[in-house]
Design a protein around this motif. Structure first.
Motif, short mmCIF file in Angstrom:
data_model
loop_
_atom_site.label_atom_id
_atom_site.label_comp_id
_atom_site.label_asym_id
_atom_site.label_seq_id
_atom_site.Cartn_x
_atom_site.Cartn_y
_atom_site.Cartn_z
N ILE A 1 0.83 -1.21 0.00
CA ILE A 1 0.00 0.00 0.00
C ILE A 1 0.86 1.25 0.00
O ILE A 1 0.62 2.21 -0.75
N LYS B 1 1.05 4.04 -3.48
CA LYS B 1 0.66 5.45 -3.37
C LYS B 1 1.48 6.33 -4.31
O LYS B 1 1.04 7.42 -4.69
N ALA C 1 -5.10 2.98 -4.02
CA ALA C 1 -4.75 3.48 -2.69
C ALA C 1 -5.85 4.38 -2.14
O ALA C 1 -6.08 4.44 -0.93
#
Length: 535
Positions: A379, A383, A391
């Motif tokens: 994650i 981004k 995300a």
């Protein structure tokens, strides 16, 4: 004792004195089973922080003849193995960390020359009577030492693959390094055991390994070495019990590496499946009293980022699917065991298995993200890449699960629809699998509270998604989620009831049934939430 030759047991003593120590000494019974045999060459590859170095330090303390170390092992499991006294302190043991040599030199030729020079220095210190005719020829050095001392060598090499990790594109240096190892080790009678550890398996050229005398034990094929790198489920349960730590939370954060192997150890050979945890993560969570991402704290996100945004067909779709909780098929046989020769997404995902970012299921040749800790790495990485729109769905997922608890079905439908819009450029949104991936990402925050099961056998069929609250979140309602495509969210609720999917949550204090439908023509999502009274 020398720096590299018979370095003693001090480093192993540090491990024994640690706040958390798990007895892995039975590893010695496995190495004793291959020592002085044609199978005496073993290469163990595991991710960072999986206990490879500690194991080498233990083997050095056991095999090295520089000091008597029987007392160190008297309370450990290996003490009860019949082979224990036979090989204790009987060998000239060389322990080398290749990363140290690589970091202290500027070229591979200089690195290899330094290794030879320092081995000679230790031999002269340990055995001043040994005559070495040529102090630059590693074969002669080892052969003459063996002949004049009467002791064969146990060679322990840590970070064996550092050249391939730090010089990814320098194939000349890689070949020079491999040629040195092959010349030094292959079929030499002075070697009782050659044991190497690293992250990568041995580099392949074509279909062949440059060090084909080694048997390899990797995250794909761990064989009988499987239980000795990483903590097993039973070991973690014992640690949690003795340190008053929540095992359920430990499992959610750090479990997920599944290893399957055939063991010939013992009277009845058998197929064994085990679950492995990262030792560093378990130890740090016990030490600090907090669950967090510990495994890869010393690394940057750039390495993972470089791999998952490679322009291979299907790669980003598979990453999104795995973030949603799915497993995806992979072909591992094309991977040539380096960090630059990629032919497609399968090679990238196979590398991520060796690096510890994915877990491999050998029963169906699929990969998945193993646990919450590693999922957080993904994650954080996505981004900052162009297609990382997912995300946004993950960030809003905490609001979505709150909407479910409130029974706000319209907010849930709107949240899933927004996630769909963000992912439409990544996923081919034309079947229920894609719908399940979108829902999986939209409900990502539910992993903080629930054990999540997909396609769970229950009642008269398989429930799409079942979420059972973990013990510390027992006040949350259990969830049964059924997905439909061009049908009806109300129909999904009725299917849950008719097929008795609620059987899976019979122990819950309260429960919610959630039906979700996607209408292809209007591109709209519908949600129905119904409270279920648990008997």
């Amino acid at each position: 004792m020398g720096t590299y030759l018979n370095p003693g047991s001090q480093k192993f003593k540090f491990s024994l004195n640690g706040m958390v120590y798990v007895d892995k000494s039975s590893l010695i019974s496995v190495t004793n089973s291959i020592i002085n045999t044609p199978q005496r060459f073993a290469c163990l590859s595991r991710p960072r922080r999986f206990g490879k170095t500690m194991a080498i330090e233990m083997l050095s303390a056991y095999y090295g003849c520089g000091e008597e170390t029987g007392e160190l092992f008297k309370s450990l499991k290996i003490q009860n193995n019949d082979s224990f006294p036979e090989h204790l302190n009987k060998y000239n043991c060389l322990m080398l960390n290749m990363q140290d040599f690589l970091s202290s030199t500027t070229t591979i030729v200089e690195m290899l020359s330094r290794i030879v020079k320092l081995i000679v220095k230790d031999i002269k210190k340990e055995y001043p009577y040994v005559i070495l005719a040529d102090e630059t020829d590693i074969l002669q050095i080892m052969s003459e030492t063996y002949e004049q001392t009467g002791k064969s060598f146990v060679i322990l090499i840590d970070e064996w693959d550092c050249v391939f990790r730090e010089h990814k594109e320098d194939h000349v240096s890689q070949k020079t390094y491999l040629d040195f190892l092959r010349m030094w080790l292959k079929d030499q009678e002075y070697i009782a055991l050659a044991y190497m550890t690293g992250i990568l398996p041995i580099k392949k050229y074509g279909t062949h390994s440059a060090l084909n005398m080694f048997s390899e034990y990797s995250m794909l094929e761990p064989w009988e070495f499987a239980p000795y790198f990483g903590f097993t489920e039973n070991e973690v349960e014992s640690l949690c019990a003795s340190n008053d730590v929540d095992m359920e939370e430990m499992r959610a954060w750090f479990d997920g590496y599944r290893l399957e192997y055939f063991s010939r150890m013992g009277k009845k050979p058998q197929d064994i499946k085990i679950s492995i945890y990262s030792p560093r993560s378990v130890v740090e969570s016990i030490r600090t009293g907090k669950f967090n991402s510990y495994w890869n704290q010393t690394e940057t996100y750039e390495a993972l980022k470089a791999y998952i945004q490679m322009d291979f067909e299907g790669l980003k779709e598979d990453v999104v699917a795995m973030l949603a909780g799915a497993s995806v098929p992979v072909e591992t046989r094309t991977f040539v065991n380096d960090m630059s020769s990629f032919e497609g997404k399968d090679d990238v995902m196979t590398l991520l298995v060796h690096l510890g970012y994915l877990t491999f299921d050998s029963s169906n040749s699929s990969v998945a993200i193993p646990n919450k800790e590693v999922s957080m790495e993904f994650i954080q990485t996505i981004k900052n890449i162009p297609w990382g729109k997912s995300a946004g769905s993950i960030k809003r997922s905490a609001e979505l699960i709150e909407s479910v608890w409130r029974g706000d079905s319209q907010a849930v439908a709107d949240g899933i629809e927004k996630a769909h819009q963000e992912l439409v450029s990544i996923l081919q949104y034309n079947d229920e699998d894609a719908l399940s991936y979108v829902v999986g990402l939209a409900f990502y925050a539910a992993r903080d509270y629930y054990q999540i099961h997909c396609e769970l056998a229950s009642g008269k069929g398989f429930a799409d998604i079942v979420m059972i609250p973990r013990t510390r979140h027992a006040n949350k309602p259990a969830l049964v989620v059924e997905l439909k495509w061009d049908k009806s969210a109300y129909g999904a609720i009725e299917q849950i009831k008719e097929r008795k999917y609620m059987d899976a949550i019979s122990d819950a204090k309260e429960a919610l049934l959630v039906g979700i439908n996607y209408e292809k023509a209007s591109k709209r999502h519908e949600c129905v939430i119904e409270k279920w009274i648990v008997d």
